[in-house]
Design a protein around this motif. Structure first.
Motif, PDB file in Angstrom:
ATOM      1  N   ASP A 216       0.853  -1.188   0.000  1.00  0.00           N
ATOM      2  CA  ASP A 216       0.000   0.000   0.000  1.00  0.00           C
ATOM      3  C   ASP A 216       0.894   1.246   0.000  1.00  0.00           C
ATOM      4  O   ASP A 216       1.950   1.246   0.643  1.00  0.00           O
ATOM      5  CB  ASP A 216      -0.880  -0.020   1.256  1.00  0.00           C
ATOM      6  CG  ASP A 216      -1.931   1.074   1.243  1.00  0.00           C
ATOM      7  OD1 ASP A 216      -1.556   2.251   1.480  1.00  0.00           O
ATOM      8  OD2 ASP A 216      -3.108   0.766   1.020  1.00  0.00           O
TER       9      ASP A 216
ATOM     10  N   THR B 251       0.758   3.832   1.590  1.00  0.00           N
ATOM     11  CA  THR B 251       0.970   4.405   2.927  1.00  0.00           C
ATOM     12  C   THR B 251       1.950   3.582   3.763  1.00  0.00           C
ATOM     13  O   THR B 251       2.322   3.991   4.859  1.00  0.00           O
ATOM     14  CB  THR B 251      -0.360   4.495   3.704  1.00  0.00           C
ATOM     15  OG1 THR B 251      -0.872   3.171   3.903  1.00  0.00           O
ATOM     16  CG2 THR B 251      -1.366   5.358   2.953  1.00  0.00           C
ATOM     17  N   GLU B 252       2.350   2.416   3.269  1.00  0.00           N
ATOM     18  CA  GLU B 252       3.161   1.492   4.060  1.00  0.00           C
ATOM     19  C   GLU B 252       4.663   1.693   3.825  1.00  0.00           C
ATOM     20  O   GLU B 252       5.307   0.949   3.085  1.00  0.00           O
ATOM     21  CB  GLU B 252       2.766   0.045   3.758  1.00  0.00           C
ATOM     22  CG  GLU B 252       1.338  -0.252   4.144  1.00  0.00           C
ATOM     23  CD  GLU B 252       0.880  -1.635   3.718  1.00  0.00           C
ATOM     24  OE1 GLU B 252      -0.123  -2.101   4.281  1.00  0.00           O
ATOM     25  OE2 GLU B 252       1.505  -2.249   2.828  1.00  0.00           O
ATOM     26  N   ASN B 253       5.201   2.701   4.474  1.00  0.00           N
ATOM     27  CA  ASN B 253       6.640   2.975   4.462  1.00  0.00           C
ATOM     28  C   ASN B 253       7.030   3.127   5.928  1.00  0.00           C
ATOM     29  O   ASN B 253       6.962   4.218   6.489  1.00  0.00           O
ATOM     30  CB  ASN B 253       6.936   4.241   3.657  1.00  0.00           C
ATOM     31  CG  ASN B 253       8.424   4.444   3.443  1.00  0.00           C
ATOM     32  OD1 ASN B 253       9.251   3.952   4.194  1.00  0.00           O
ATOM     33  ND2 ASN B 253       8.759   5.203   2.410  1.00  0.00           N
ATOM     34  N   TRP B 254       7.391   2.006   6.558  1.00  0.00           N
ATOM     35  CA  TRP B 254       7.524   1.939   8.002  1.00  0.00           C
ATOM     36  C   TRP B 254       8.965   1.801   8.470  1.00  0.00           C
ATOM     37  O   TRP B 254       9.752   1.048   7.891  1.00  0.00           O
ATOM     38  CB  TRP B 254       6.773   0.726   8.540  1.00  0.00           C
ATOM     39  CG  TRP B 254       5.293   0.778   8.413  1.00  0.00           C
ATOM     40  CD1 TRP B 254       4.473   1.778   8.851  1.00  0.00           C
ATOM     41  CD2 TRP B 254       4.447  -0.212   7.853  1.00  0.00           C
ATOM     42  NE1 TRP B 254       3.160   1.440   8.608  1.00  0.00           N
ATOM     43  CE2 TRP B 254       3.117   0.222   7.983  1.00  0.00           C
ATOM     44  CE3 TRP B 254       4.682  -1.448   7.260  1.00  0.00           C
ATOM     45  CZ2 TRP B 254       2.036  -0.507   7.544  1.00  0.00           C
ATOM     46  CZ3 TRP B 254       3.599  -2.185   6.811  1.00  0.00           C
ATOM     47  CH2 TRP B 254       2.296  -1.719   6.955  1.00  0.00           C
TER      48      TRP B 254
ATOM     49  N   SER C 203      -8.751   5.264  -4.870  1.00  0.00           N
ATOM     50  CA  SER C 203      -7.875   5.277  -3.693  1.00  0.00           C
ATOM     51  C   SER C 203      -6.595   6.067  -3.961  1.00  0.00           C
ATOM     52  O   SER C 203      -6.081   6.740  -3.060  1.00  0.00           O
ATOM     53  CB  SER C 203      -7.552   3.858  -3.222  1.00  0.00           C
ATOM     54  OG  SER C 203      -6.911   3.129  -4.232  1.00  0.00           O
TER      55      SER C 203
ATOM     56  N   PHE D 180      -5.346   9.187  -1.722  1.00  0.00           N
ATOM     57  CA  PHE D 180      -3.987   9.179  -1.188  1.00  0.00           C
ATOM     58  C   PHE D 180      -3.216  10.422  -1.642  1.00  0.00           C
ATOM     59  O   PHE D 180      -2.570  11.093  -0.835  1.00  0.00           O
ATOM     60  CB  PHE D 180      -3.235   7.904  -1.623  1.00  0.00           C
ATOM     61  CG  PHE D 180      -1.786   7.923  -1.240  1.00  0.00           C
ATOM     62  CD1 PHE D 180      -1.402   7.730   0.080  1.00  0.00           C
ATOM     63  CD2 PHE D 180      -0.801   8.151  -2.195  1.00  0.00           C
ATOM     64  CE1 PHE D 180      -0.068   7.763   0.443  1.00  0.00           C
ATOM     65  CE2 PHE D 180       0.534   8.188  -1.836  1.00  0.00           C
ATOM     66  CZ  PHE D 180       0.898   8.002  -0.510  1.00  0.00           C
TER      67      PHE D 180
ATOM     68  N   THR E 117      -4.000  13.606   0.168  1.00  0.00           N
ATOM     69  CA  THR E 117      -3.442  13.724   1.515  1.00  0.00           C
ATOM     70  C   THR E 117      -1.930  13.967   1.486  1.00  0.00           C
ATOM     71  O   THR E 117      -1.424  14.672   2.340  1.00  0.00           O
ATOM     72  CB  THR E 117      -3.725  12.452   2.358  1.00  0.00           C
ATOM     73  OG1 THR E 117      -3.090  11.335   1.755  1.00  0.00           O
ATOM     74  CG2 THR E 117      -5.190  12.208   2.509  1.00  0.00           C
ATOM     75  N   ILE E 118      -1.243  13.398   0.525  1.00  0.00           N
ATOM     76  CA  ILE E 118       0.212  13.545   0.493  1.00  0.00           C
ATOM     77  C   ILE E 118       0.640  14.889  -0.088  1.00  0.00           C
ATOM     78  O   ILE E 118       1.718  15.391   0.224  1.00  0.00           O
ATOM     79  CB  ILE E 118       0.880  12.365  -0.262  1.00  0.00           C
ATOM     80  CG1 ILE E 118       2.335  12.259   0.150  1.00  0.00           C
ATOM     81  CG2 ILE E 118       0.771  12.490  -1.751  1.00  0.00           C
ATOM     82  CD1 ILE E 118       2.941  10.932  -0.100  1.00  0.00           C
TER      83      ILE E 118
END
Length: 173
Positions: A69, A71-74, A163, A167, A170-171
């Motif tokens: 996804d 948003t998945e940069n953890w 989506s 996204f 928001t970014i």
């Protein structure tokens, strides 16, 4: 003259013994690739067994996990927090390698790799970087992506259009 020759023989023998010892202690590309494959296989196995400690022990404290996804940069800590409920339920995920390519830098302290995986999402690709610190290999960076056949890309673009729009709004703020 005899003493000089004797000293020369001793120096040559000492030098040759030290060189041989250095060569024996220097890891080969093959052994590094074997270690990398073992680490990655054990990492995937730990997830499939919901072994939280075993899984995250293979990641460096400053590692990054990038999921499928946008948003998945953890960071490792963020990924641990996200993953903990899955591991606590006794069911994380099961990724089985289909093939893997491993590459080693000249200094033999970095490895980068790519792998094809069979997963609950179908065929995925993982890629990443391992670093050797204090004689221990750790995962520094891992990227998981879903493989999309070229013939299906238009349908995927349409499916994720909404989506992506949300996204991007928001970014771009």
């Amino acid at each position: 003259m005899k003493n000089g020759f004797l000293i020369l023989v001793i120096v040559v023998l000492f030098f040759n013994c030290n060189v041989k010892k250095d060569i024996e202690n220097t890891p080969t590309i093959v052994s590094i690739k074997t270690n990398a494959n073992t680490l990655l296989d054990e990492w995937h196995q730990a997830a499939s067994e919901a072994n939280y400690e075993g899984y995250f022990a293979k990641m460096d404290s400053l590692s990054v996990f990038i999921g499928t996804d946008a948003t998945e940069n953890w960071s490792k800590t963020q990924f641990q927090k996200f993953s903990k409920p899955f591991f606590d339920k006794g069911k994380a995920w099961s990724f089985k390698p289909l093939e893997r390519n491993v590459y080693v830098n000249e200094a033999k302290d970095f490895v980068w790799f790519d792998e094809l995986l069979t997963t609950w999402m179908g065929t995925c690709r993982g890629s990443g970087v391992l670093e050797k610190k204090q004689n221990v290999w750790k995962i520094k960076h891992y990227v998981l992506s879903v493989e999309i056949p070229n013939n299906d890309i238009q349908a995927v673009i349409l499916a994720k259009k909404k989506s992506d729009s949300i996204f991007l709004s928001t970014i771009n703020k």
